[in-house]
Enzyme design. Structure first.
Site, PDB file in Angstrom:
ATOM      1  N   ARG A  89       0.858  -1.190   0.000  1.00  0.00           N
ATOM      2  CA  ARG A  89       0.000   0.000   0.000  1.00  0.00           C
ATOM      3  C   ARG A  89       0.888   1.231   0.000  1.00  0.00           C
ATOM      4  NH1 ARG A  89      -2.666   0.806   5.372  1.00  0.00           N
ATOM      5  NH2 ARG A  89      -1.372   2.649   5.364  1.00  0.00           N
ATOM      6  N   HIS A  99      -3.993   4.515   4.605  1.00  0.00           N
ATOM      7  CA  HIS A  99      -5.063   3.507   4.581  1.00  0.00           C
ATOM      8  C   HIS A  99      -6.304   4.072   3.882  1.00  0.00           C
ATOM      9  CE1 HIS A  99      -8.027   0.606   5.827  1.00  0.00           C
ATOM     10  NE2 HIS A  99      -8.687   1.548   6.457  1.00  0.00           N
ATOM     11  N   TYR A 122       3.429   5.450  11.170  1.00  0.00           N
ATOM     12  CA  TYR A 122       3.820   4.058  11.447  1.00  0.00           C
ATOM     13  C   TYR A 122       4.653   3.401  10.338  1.00  0.00           C
ATOM     14  CZ  TYR A 122      -0.450   3.444   8.688  1.00  0.00           C
ATOM     15  OH  TYR A 122      -1.405   3.529   7.713  1.00  0.00           O
TER      16      TYR A 122
HETATM   17  C1  TPP Z   1     -15.757  -5.738  10.977  1.00  0.00           C
HETATM   18  C2  TPP Z   1     -14.881  -4.538  10.912  1.00  0.00           C
HETATM   19  N1  TPP Z   1     -13.975  -4.318  11.899  1.00  0.00           N
HETATM   20  C3  TPP Z   1     -13.166  -3.239  11.823  1.00  0.00           C
HETATM   21  C4  TPP Z   1     -13.259  -2.355  10.793  1.00  0.00           C
HETATM   22  C5  TPP Z   1     -12.342  -1.134  10.724  1.00  0.00           C
HETATM   23  N2  TPP Z   1     -11.383  -1.340   9.639  1.00  0.00           N
HETATM   24  C6  TPP Z   1     -11.537  -0.714   8.461  1.00  0.00           C
HETATM   25  S1  TPP Z   1     -10.334  -1.098   7.377  1.00  0.00           S
HETATM   26  C7  TPP Z   1      -9.551  -2.098   8.487  1.00  0.00           C
HETATM   27  C8  TPP Z   1      -8.269  -2.799   8.121  1.00  0.00           C
HETATM   28  C9  TPP Z   1      -8.418  -3.772   7.010  1.00  0.00           C
HETATM   29  O1  TPP Z   1      -7.157  -4.206   6.584  1.00  0.00           O
HETATM   30  P1  TPP Z   1      -7.018  -5.193   5.387  1.00  0.00           P
HETATM   31  O2  TPP Z   1      -7.996  -6.306   5.507  1.00  0.00           O
HETATM   32  O3  TPP Z   1      -5.586  -5.578   5.283  1.00  0.00           O
HETATM   33  O4  TPP Z   1      -7.464  -4.344   4.123  1.00  0.00           O
HETATM   34  P2  TPP Z   1      -6.770  -3.035   3.514  1.00  0.00           P
HETATM   35  O5  TPP Z   1      -7.560  -1.883   4.041  1.00  0.00           O
HETATM   36  O6  TPP Z   1      -5.352  -3.012   3.957  1.00  0.00           O
HETATM   37  O7  TPP Z   1      -6.882  -3.142   2.042  1.00  0.00           O
HETATM   38  C10 TPP Z   1     -10.251  -2.122   9.680  1.00  0.00           C
HETATM   39  C11 TPP Z   1      -9.834  -2.880  10.864  1.00  0.00           C
HETATM   40  C12 TPP Z   1     -14.228  -2.618   9.805  1.00  0.00           C
HETATM   41  N3  TPP Z   1     -14.372  -1.827   8.733  1.00  0.00           N
HETATM   42  N4  TPP Z   1     -15.009  -3.727   9.887  1.00  0.00           N
END
Ligand code: TPP
Ligand code: MG
Length: 361
Positions: A258, A262, A271
């Site tokens: 990435r 985020h 970080y």
């Molecule tokens: C069920 C749930 N828990 C927490 C969140 C908050 N949240 C949004 S994005 C994220 C991280 C996701 O990381 P990843 O699966 O690696 O996907 P990326 O965003 O890096 O593409 C979190 C914890 C959420 N959207 N849904």
């Protein structure tokens, strides 16, 4: 005597073009055909430019929070380039590259991120789902669609995507297990961009690879270089064919990085070191394709500049249309969840209307 030991699993890793533009002899020749190569290159750039424009709209208060796919375009675009129109897609929030190829318009994408759910009522791609914000939930929805295809004996496949962090959730393992036992026509692609917001891949799971999570479900798992669009296309295509032929599901881990916050609500400088980011930039998917473009398509800086101008014009026309859209009525957020709105929410709806809020104000 000890009985317990860690199972070792060999996970194949596929790369056809490395970050220096070196081509592996096993690279499928059709991908190097000048016309195909140019189409892929243009599509990757369109995705990146659209994405950058969306970020700048957010930064100037003209769009809501937005999740960029910078650096991960080969995953989303690679998937879209090999899906057939009749396949089904259950995306997550970083999949604009695939959505554009599915026929979702840039205007629809902006409309949704601008706060209007109508953007998810796609004029084309009618059978694709809107993306999920709740992490990993889309995989269960995708498995459900795959069950429907199987019951109806329809030879199509369902593709779903998720992030590396999503693979730590029960919502990841459960549909994968179901897909294995029921032999579902499902392709799950993990965009391993190394971060779940600020949590690094290394502390999310003790598994050496994410692809090996397929083993427990009894389905094939594979890693691909997620910065190599050819590798993504080839492996996803094979998985799609398996699914359509009734040979069951697959799990693909696309290893990428990435190169952005985020979302626009994040600041990754908190970080991630600039050195790590710089190193990851050298691996990004478009640099290596430019090398191939020069070699196979007689590409040059002026053709590159012309492409940039043409794509920016196209995006700007969409942005103008987007900015002219009427602001959605904020009360609609209460209108489609319940058949009968609970009293407390009725009061909130009234309070909102009384404030007379408008979009982005
Ligand atoms: C069920 C749930 N828990 C927490 C969140 C908050 N949240 C949004 S994005 C994220 C991280 C996701 O990381 P990843 O699966 O690696 O996907 P990326 O965003 O890096 O593409 C979190 C914890 C959420 N959207 N849904
Ligand atoms: Mg991630």
């Amino acid at each position: 005597m000890t009985f317990l030991h860690t199972l070792s699993v060999e996970v194949p890793y596929i790369q056809f073009v490395d970050s220096n533009g070196q081509i592996n002899p096993s690279c499928p020749p059709p991908l190097l055909q000048p016309e195909r190569l140019q189409q892929i290159y243009q599509q990757l750039w369109l995705t990146r430019r659209f994405d950058q424009r969306a970020v700048s709209l957010q930064r100037t208060g003209q769009l809501g929070t937005y999740a960029s796919g910078l650096g991960q375009e080969a995953v989303s675009t690679g998937i879209g380039l090999v899906m057939q129109e009749t396949d089904l897609f259950a995306p997550y929030y970083r999949d604009h590259g695939t959505q554009l190829l599915r026929g979702v318009s840039m205007l629809e994408i902006l409309q949704f991120w601008g706060g209007d759910e109508k953007g998810n009522d796609f004029a084309k791609a009618r059978n694709d789902l809107p993306f999920c914000i709740p992490i990993a939930t889309q995989i269960s929805h995708a498995a459900g669609m795959a069950v429907a295809l199987r019951l109806r004996h329809i030879a199509q496949a369902v593709v779903t995507t998720c992030g590396d962090g999503a693979t730590s959730r029960g919502d990841f393992y459960e549909p994968l297990n179901l897909a294995g036992t029921w032999h579902l026509p499902l392709v799950v692609v993990i965009n391993n961009n190394q971060w779940a917001i600020s949590v690094p891949r290394s502390t999310q799971t003790a598994a050496a690879t994410l692809a090996q999570k397929a083993v427990a479900a009894g389905i094939p798992g594979i890693q691909v270089d997620g910065n190599d669009v050819f590798a993504v296309m080839t492996v996803v295509n094979e998985a799609l064919e398996r699914a359509r032929q009734g040979k069951g599901p697959s799990l693909i881990e696309a290893v990428t990085y990435r190169l952005c916050d985020h979302t626009t609500a994040d600041d990754m400088r908190r970080y991630c070191t600039p050195e790590r980011l710089e190193q990851a930039r050298m691996e990004e998917p478009l640099l290596r394709l430019r090398i191939l473009m020069d070699r196979f398509c007689a590409w040059n800086d002026s053709r590159e500049a012309a492409l940039e101008q043409q794509q920016k014009n196209e995006i700007e026309q969409t942005v103008e249309q987007y900015l002219r859209l009427p602001a959605p009525d904020p009360a609609t957020m209460f209108d489609f969840l319940y058949a009968h709105l609970p009293e407390e929410l009725k009061a909130q709806r009234q309070a909102l209307l009384a404030r007379g809020e408008r979009r982005h104000e």
